[in-house]
Design a protein around this motif. Structure first.
Motif, PDB file in Angstrom:
ATOM      1  N   ASN A  53      56.781  80.524  13.086  1.00 32.41           N
ATOM      2  CA  ASN A  53      57.770  79.514  13.463  1.00 32.41           C
ATOM      3  C   ASN A  53      57.591  79.024  14.892  1.00 32.41           C
ATOM      4  O   ASN A  53      58.396  78.242  15.381  1.00 32.41           O
ATOM      5  CB  ASN A  53      59.185  80.094  13.293  1.00 32.41           C
ATOM      6  CG  ASN A  53      59.531  80.320  11.833  1.00 32.41           C
ATOM      7  OD1 ASN A  53      59.148  79.525  10.983  1.00 32.41           O
ATOM      8  ND2 ASN A  53      60.235  81.391  11.545  1.00 32.41           N
ATOM      9  N   ASP A  54      56.564  79.507  15.577  1.00 28.63           N
ATOM     10  CA  ASP A  54      56.298  79.046  16.934  1.00 28.63           C
ATOM     11  C   ASP A  54      55.773  77.615  16.905  1.00 28.63           C
ATOM     12  O   ASP A  54      55.177  77.162  15.932  1.00 28.63           O
ATOM     13  CB  ASP A  54      55.266  79.953  17.617  1.00 28.63           C
ATOM     14  CG  ASP A  54      55.822  81.341  17.845  1.00 28.63           C
ATOM     15  OD1 ASP A  54      56.895  81.438  18.446  1.00 28.63           O
ATOM     16  OD2 ASP A  54      55.179  82.314  17.413  1.00 28.63           O
ATOM     17  N   THR A  55      55.984  76.903  18.004  1.00 29.05           N
ATOM     18  CA  THR A  55      55.528  75.521  18.083  1.00 29.05           C
ATOM     19  C   THR A  55      54.488  75.355  19.183  1.00 29.05           C
ATOM     20  O   THR A  55      54.396  76.157  20.103  1.00 29.05           O
ATOM     21  CB  THR A  55      56.701  74.571  18.376  1.00 29.05           C
ATOM     22  OG1 THR A  55      57.331  74.966  19.600  1.00 29.05           O
ATOM     23  CG2 THR A  55      57.722  74.612  17.253  1.00 29.05           C
ATOM     24  N   VAL A  56      53.703  74.306  19.063  1.00 30.08           N
ATOM     25  CA  VAL A  56      52.745  73.952  20.116  1.00 30.08           C
ATOM     26  C   VAL A  56      53.000  72.484  20.465  1.00 30.08           C
ATOM     27  O   VAL A  56      53.142  71.647  19.584  1.00 30.08           O
ATOM     28  CB  VAL A  56      51.286  74.181  19.665  1.00 30.08           C
ATOM     29  CG1 VAL A  56      50.963  73.434  18.384  1.00 30.08           C
ATOM     30  CG2 VAL A  56      50.312  73.781  20.766  1.00 30.08           C
ATOM     31  N   LYS A  57      53.109  72.184  21.746  1.00 29.73           N
ATOM     32  CA  LYS A  57      53.379  70.824  22.179  1.00 29.73           C
ATOM     33  C   LYS A  57      52.587  70.527  23.447  1.00 29.73           C
ATOM     34  O   LYS A  57      51.952  71.402  24.033  1.00 29.73           O
ATOM     35  CB  LYS A  57      54.876  70.623  22.432  1.00 29.73           C
ATOM     36  CG  LYS A  57      55.456  71.545  23.476  1.00 29.73           C
ATOM     37  CD  LYS A  57      56.958  71.327  23.612  1.00 29.73           C
ATOM     38  CE  LYS A  57      57.561  72.260  24.647  1.00 29.73           C
ATOM     39  NZ  LYS A  57      59.018  72.063  24.790  1.00 29.73           N
ATOM     40  N   LYS A  58      52.629  69.281  23.861  1.00 29.42           N
ATOM     41  CA  LYS A  58      51.886  68.856  25.040  1.00 29.42           C
ATOM     42  C   LYS A  58      52.338  69.625  26.279  1.00 29.42           C
ATOM     43  O   LYS A  58      53.520  69.863  26.492  1.00 29.42           O
ATOM     44  CB  LYS A  58      52.100  67.359  25.266  1.00 29.42           C
ATOM     45  CG  LYS A  58      51.404  66.818  26.515  1.00 29.42           C
ATOM     46  CD  LYS A  58      51.757  65.361  26.730  1.00 29.42           C
ATOM     47  CE  LYS A  58      51.206  64.859  28.053  1.00 29.42           C
ATOM     48  NZ  LYS A  58      51.626  63.474  28.339  1.00 29.42           N
ATOM     49  N   ASN A  59      51.341  70.022  27.092  1.00 26.71           N
ATOM     50  CA  ASN A  59      51.631  70.729  28.329  1.00 26.71           C
ATOM     51  C   ASN A  59      50.648  70.265  29.397  1.00 26.71           C
ATOM     52  O   ASN A  59      49.468  70.022  29.092  1.00 26.71           O
ATOM     53  CB  ASN A  59      51.501  72.240  28.120  1.00 26.71           C
ATOM     54  CG  ASN A  59      52.527  73.012  28.924  1.00 26.71           C
ATOM     55  OD1 ASN A  59      53.008  72.523  29.943  1.00 26.71           O
ATOM     56  ND2 ASN A  59      52.852  74.211  28.466  1.00 26.71           N
ATOM     57  N   THR A  60      51.104  70.141  30.615  1.00 25.18           N
ATOM     58  CA  THR A  60      50.253  69.687  31.715  1.00 25.18           C
ATOM     59  C   THR A  60      50.173  70.768  32.776  1.00 25.18           C
ATOM     60  O   THR A  60      51.191  71.329  33.188  1.00 25.18           O
ATOM     61  CB  THR A  60      50.808  68.396  32.347  1.00 25.18           C
ATOM     62  OG1 THR A  60      50.863  67.376  31.337  1.00 25.18           O
ATOM     63  CG2 THR A  60      49.908  67.915  33.476  1.00 25.18           C
ATOM     64  N   PHE A  61      48.936  71.075  33.220  1.00 25.15           N
ATOM     65  CA  PHE A  61      48.709  72.082  34.246  1.00 25.15           C
ATOM     66  C   PHE A  61      47.983  71.438  35.417  1.00 25.15           C
ATOM     67  O   PHE A  61      46.985  70.738  35.231  1.00 25.15           O
ATOM     68  CB  PHE A  61      47.857  73.235  33.696  1.00 25.15           C
ATOM     69  CG  PHE A  61      48.457  73.928  32.505  1.00 25.15           C
ATOM     70  CD1 PHE A  61      49.331  74.991  32.670  1.00 25.15           C
ATOM     71  CD2 PHE A  61      48.157  73.506  31.216  1.00 25.15           C
ATOM     72  CE1 PHE A  61      49.887  75.634  31.574  1.00 25.15           C
ATOM     73  CE2 PHE A  61      48.706  74.137  30.115  1.00 25.15           C
ATOM     74  CZ  PHE A  61      49.577  75.207  30.295  1.00 25.15           C
ATOM     75  N   PHE A  62      48.471  71.694  36.611  1.00 21.96           N
ATOM     76  CA  PHE A  62      47.832  71.177  37.818  1.00 21.96           C
ATOM     77  C   PHE A  62      46.898  72.248  38.381  1.00 21.96           C
ATOM     78  O   PHE A  62      47.348  73.317  38.797  1.00 21.96           O
ATOM     79  CB  PHE A  62      48.897  70.756  38.835  1.00 21.96           C
ATOM     80  CG  PHE A  62      49.724  69.590  38.372  1.00 21.96           C
ATOM     81  CD1 PHE A  62      49.296  68.280  38.591  1.00 21.96           C
ATOM     82  CD2 PHE A  62      50.905  69.798  37.677  1.00 21.96           C
ATOM     83  CE1 PHE A  62      50.042  67.199  38.142  1.00 21.96           C
ATOM     84  CE2 PHE A  62      51.662  68.728  37.226  1.00 21.96           C
ATOM     85  CZ  PHE A  62      51.224  67.427  37.461  1.00 21.96           C
ATOM     86  N   LEU A  63      45.606  71.945  38.362  1.00 18.89           N
ATOM     87  CA  LEU A  63      44.586  72.921  38.754  1.00 18.89           C
ATOM     88  C   LEU A  63      44.209  72.752  40.224  1.00 18.89           C
ATOM     89  O   LEU A  63      44.560  71.772  40.871  1.00 18.89           O
ATOM     90  CB  LEU A  63      43.342  72.742  37.880  1.00 18.89           C
ATOM     91  CG  LEU A  63      43.560  72.749  36.360  1.00 18.89           C
ATOM     92  CD1 LEU A  63      42.217  72.583  35.644  1.00 18.89           C
ATOM     93  CD2 LEU A  63      44.265  74.016  35.908  1.00 18.89           C
ATOM     94  N   LYS A  68      43.533  68.184  36.841  1.00 21.35           N
ATOM     95  CA  LYS A  68      44.677  68.361  35.961  1.00 21.35           C
ATOM     96  C   LYS A  68      44.170  68.642  34.554  1.00 21.35           C
ATOM     97  O   LYS A  68      43.228  68.004  34.081  1.00 21.35           O
ATOM     98  CB  LYS A  68      45.548  67.092  35.986  1.00 21.35           C
ATOM     99  CG  LYS A  68      46.822  67.208  35.179  1.00 21.35           C
ATOM    100  CD  LYS A  68      47.858  66.154  35.586  1.00 21.35           C
ATOM    101  CE  LYS A  68      47.355  64.747  35.467  1.00 21.35           C
ATOM    102  NZ  LYS A  68      48.411  63.748  35.732  1.00 21.35           N
ATOM    103  N   LEU A  69      44.794  69.600  33.876  1.00 22.54           N
ATOM    104  CA  LEU A  69      44.442  69.945  32.501  1.00 22.54           C
ATOM    105  C   LEU A  69      45.631  69.611  31.605  1.00 22.54           C
ATOM    106  O   LEU A  69      46.740  70.089  31.833  1.00 22.54           O
ATOM    107  CB  LEU A  69      44.097  71.428  32.388  1.00 22.54           C
ATOM    108  CG  LEU A  69      43.683  71.913  30.994  1.00 22.54           C
ATOM    109  CD1 LEU A  69      42.341  71.317  30.578  1.00 22.54           C
ATOM    110  CD2 LEU A  69      43.620  73.441  30.957  1.00 22.54           C
ATOM    111  N   ILE A  70      45.381  68.757  30.598  1.00 16.00           N
ATOM    112  CA  ILE A  70      46.431  68.399  29.650  1.00 16.00           C
ATOM    113  C   ILE A  70      46.086  69.021  28.297  1.00 16.00           C
ATOM    114  O   ILE A  70      45.002  68.781  27.752  1.00 16.00           O
ATOM    115  CB  ILE A  70      46.579  66.876  29.522  1.00 16.00           C
ATOM    116  CG1 ILE A  70      46.955  66.271  30.882  1.00 16.00           C
ATOM    117  CG2 ILE A  70      47.635  66.530  28.470  1.00 16.00           C
ATOM    118  CD1 ILE A  70      47.084  64.771  30.878  1.00 16.00           C
ATOM    119  N   VAL A  71      46.989  69.818  27.789  1.00  9.67           N
ATOM    120  CA  VAL A  71      46.812  70.476  26.488  1.00  9.67           C
ATOM    121  C   VAL A  71      47.783  69.821  25.519  1.00  9.67           C
ATOM    122  O   VAL A  71      48.988  69.790  25.754  1.00  9.67           O
ATOM    123  CB  VAL A  71      47.104  71.983  26.605  1.00  9.67           C
ATOM    124  CG1 VAL A  71      46.865  72.675  25.270  1.00  9.67           C
ATOM    125  CG2 VAL A  71      46.248  72.617  27.710  1.00  9.67           C
TER     126      VAL A  71
END
Length: 228
Positions: A53-63, A68-71
């Motif tokens: 029931n876990d979800t995955v959604k857009k996430n942004t990481f500042f390296l 920048k890494l966008i998942v």
């Protein structure tokens, strides 16, 4: 009197025109905001993992080093849920890796393993964690293997390759150095009899000329070094 009536008529017309213009501008703003909201919704789709029931959604990481890494999730041509890793930087906007979303424990992820010139994407599998290390500048995969230790402070990675050989990768010097544990010298310590002692290795300290290693299940005196 006639002039006064004419002036009142002119003022009424100007007022009506102004209200009409204000209404048009309000409508235009509403349309723009609706379009913007629609775009945001598209960029933030949420997918369920297939077997939980876990979800995955857009996430942004500042390296580090202004990257920048966008998942974010999408659906591929086979209509499978897919996780994508896009690297953004100066003149760079590239999906460098993607993976089909299955269960949470088997799907690739970013956990903050970020170095000045590299970053790692990981994937859990049983007792081992796989990783892929990417060069931020050229977007090329530098190394991959099974994680043993990530030292973010010293920018060092201890890992095993596909043949389970132990290596140290220095993200600063970009050197990939074999680690040969001196078992003959250390066998006098009881902790060295542990079957998977390689998985307990850790960075003790770093000097100008040597890397020093210790083992998490041993006393601090149980250590060795290799030359840089």
């Amino acid at each position: 009197m006639k002039k006064l009536i004419q002036i009142l008529i002119i003022l009424f017309l100007i007022s009506s025109c102004g209200r009409s213009l204000t209404k048009d501008k309000t409508t235009e703003t509403a349309i723009i905001n609706d379009n913007h909201k629609s775009k945001e919704q598209l960029n933030n789709e949420v997918f369920l993992y297939d077997e939980s029931n876990d979800t995955v959604k857009k996430n942004t990481f500042f390296l580090k080093s202004n990257f920048k890494l966008i998942v974010f999730p999408t659906r591929n041509e086979e209509n499978d849920n897919q996780i994508n890793f896009a690297l953004l930087g100066k003149n760079i906007d590239t999906i460098i890796k993607y993976d089909v979303i299955s269960t949470k424990k088997n799907t690739a992820y970013f956990d903050g393993s970020d170095f000045s010139n590299f970053f790692a994407i990981k994937q859990s599998g049983g007792a081992n964690t796989k990783f892929w290390l990417f060069d931020k500048t050229n977007r090329i995969q530098s190394i991959n293997g099974l994680q043993v230790k990530f030292d973010l402070k010293n920018e060092l990675i201890i890992y095993k390759d596909d043949n389970y050989n132990l290596f140290l990768f220095d993200c600063n010097s970009r050197k990939n150095i074999p680690i040969n544990i001196p078992f003959n010298e250390l066998k006098k310590y009881d902790c060295m009899k542990y079957g998977n002692i390689e998985n307990e290795i850790d960075i003790k300290k770093v000097s100008d000329h040597f890397y020093y290693f210790r083992f998490n299940i041993c006393d601090s005196v149980v250590s060795f070094r290799i030359r840089k």
